[in-house]
Design a protein around this motif. Structure first.
Motif, PDB file in Angstrom:
ATOM      1  N   ASP A  37      -6.229   7.194   3.351  1.00 49.32           N
ATOM      2  CA  ASP A  37      -5.166   6.205   3.224  1.00 49.32           C
ATOM      3  C   ASP A  37      -4.395   5.981   4.521  1.00 49.32           C
ATOM      4  N   ASP A  81      -7.658   3.594  -0.832  1.00 47.14           N
ATOM      5  CA  ASP A  81      -7.207   4.121  -2.125  1.00 47.14           C
ATOM      6  C   ASP A  81      -8.399   4.252  -3.055  1.00 47.14           C
ATOM      7  N   VAL A  82      -8.158   4.728  -4.245  1.00 45.57           N
ATOM      8  CA  VAL A  82      -9.243   5.032  -5.170  1.00 45.57           C
ATOM      9  C   VAL A  82     -10.035   3.790  -5.554  1.00 45.57           C
ATOM     10  N   ASP A  83      -9.353   2.723  -5.952  1.00 43.68           N
ATOM     11  CA  ASP A  83     -10.061   1.519  -6.387  1.00 43.68           C
ATOM     12  C   ASP A  83     -10.899   0.933  -5.259  1.00 43.68           C
ATOM     13  N   GLN A  84     -10.323   0.856  -4.054  1.00 45.24           N
ATOM     14  CA  GLN A  84     -11.085   0.362  -2.906  1.00 45.24           C
ATOM     15  C   GLN A  84     -12.306   1.235  -2.650  1.00 45.24           C
ATOM     16  N   LEU A  90      -5.131  10.556  -2.219  1.00 48.36           N
ATOM     17  CA  LEU A  90      -5.261   9.108  -2.107  1.00 48.36           C
ATOM     18  C   LEU A  90      -4.421   8.426  -3.172  1.00 48.36           C
ATOM     19  N   PRO A  91      -3.861   7.261  -2.865  1.00 48.37           N
ATOM     20  CA  PRO A  91      -3.192   6.479  -3.913  1.00 48.37           C
ATOM     21  C   PRO A  91      -4.186   6.097  -5.005  1.00 48.37           C
ATOM     22  N   GLY A  92      -3.750   6.202  -6.241  1.00 45.86           N
ATOM     23  CA  GLY A  92      -4.581   5.765  -7.355  1.00 45.86           C
ATOM     24  C   GLY A  92      -5.318   6.869  -8.078  1.00 45.86           C
ATOM     25  N   GLN A 145       4.124   4.684  -6.612  1.00 44.31           N
ATOM     26  CA  GLN A 145       3.322   5.688  -5.915  1.00 44.31           C
ATOM     27  C   GLN A 145       1.844   5.601  -6.299  1.00 44.31           C
ATOM     28  N   PHE A 178       0.344   2.944  -7.885  1.00 41.28           N
ATOM     29  CA  PHE A 178      -0.144   1.561  -7.983  1.00 41.28           C
ATOM     30  C   PHE A 178      -0.506   1.201  -9.422  1.00 41.28           C
TER      31      PHE A 178
END
Length: 234
Positions: A26, A54-57, A76-78, A197, A199
């Protein structure tokens, strides 16, 4: 980056060999630095085919590019690196598998064991040299398990020793996202702060909190905080 894996490999790599890599971290500046260090394909044999923050990406890029190796940050975010591994389980089990190498500043027990249990083939810290990181990537591509030296013994102890800490059945009932929400609640974050935090929406946070309370048979966030603190999850 300083020497961490102890491979001492200064020899030039056979650049006829190639490995396709996705970088997941990130911090954009860190990704840029790693790209500059290892991404000179004619020299290192490493081709960086995608990046994610992030996780989704990460799941989207990994699914689209099908790299041989993913360099995966733990935080990581997500949902964190463990969530990426969970959502990419089918890719790790494929005939031509995507393999994961954790690259993190953290050497915390929970982080190391979490990603290894999730399916990562190794774990190195961000003090690793560029040369040793390239070597680690190729070793993971070949199916080896790779760890920074001071983590290798710890991992062996955690999985093989009869003194390893027992599995917490209550904690295992929670999904990775529920654990993240649990920790943030226990640290005193408000629902809106947690939503920002991770998303996700405030309503989704509320749903996760309700699920956690139900699974742990707790009544409110104060009991939840005490429960998390007692297990040193905060």
């Amino acid at each position: 980056m300083s020497d961490e894996t102890g491979t001492g490999s200064g020899a030039a790599r056979d650049t006829e060999r190639r490995v396709r890599v996705v970088l997941v971290d990130d911090h954009r500046m860190f990704r840029t630095g790693v790209q500059a260090e290892i991404g000179r394909t004619d020299v290192t044999g490493v081709e960086v085919v995608g990046e994610a923050a992030d996780v989704d990406q990460a799941v989207t890029v990994i699914t689209a590019t099908r790299p041989e190796v993913v360099l995966l940050d733990v935080h990581l975010p997500g949902g964190g690196g463990v969530e990426v591994l969970r959502r990419c389980a089918s890719l790790m089990a494929a005939e031509d598998p995507v393999r994961f190498l954790a690259l993190s500043v953290s050497d915390a027990a929970e982080d190391v064991i979490g990603v290894i249990r999730g399916g990562a083939r190794g774990y190195v810290t961000k003090t690793i040299t560029g040369t040793d990181l390239v070597d680690s990537i190729f070793r993971v591509q070949e199916g080896d398990a790779v760890f920074s030296p001071r983590l290798a013994g710890f991992v062996l102890d955690a999985f093989a020793s009869t003194d390893a800490p027992p599995v917490d059945e209550d904690l295992d009932r929670l999904t990775q996202r529920e654990r993240e929400v649990l920790r943030l609640i226990a640290r005193g974050y408000a629902y809106k702060e947690i939503a920002k935090q991770l998303f996700i929406s405030v309503k989704t946070v509320e749903s996760h909190v309700s699920a956690v309370l139900r699974k742990l048979q707790l009544s409110n966030r104060h009991e939840l905080t005490r429960w998390a603190t007692a297990r040193r999850l905060v």
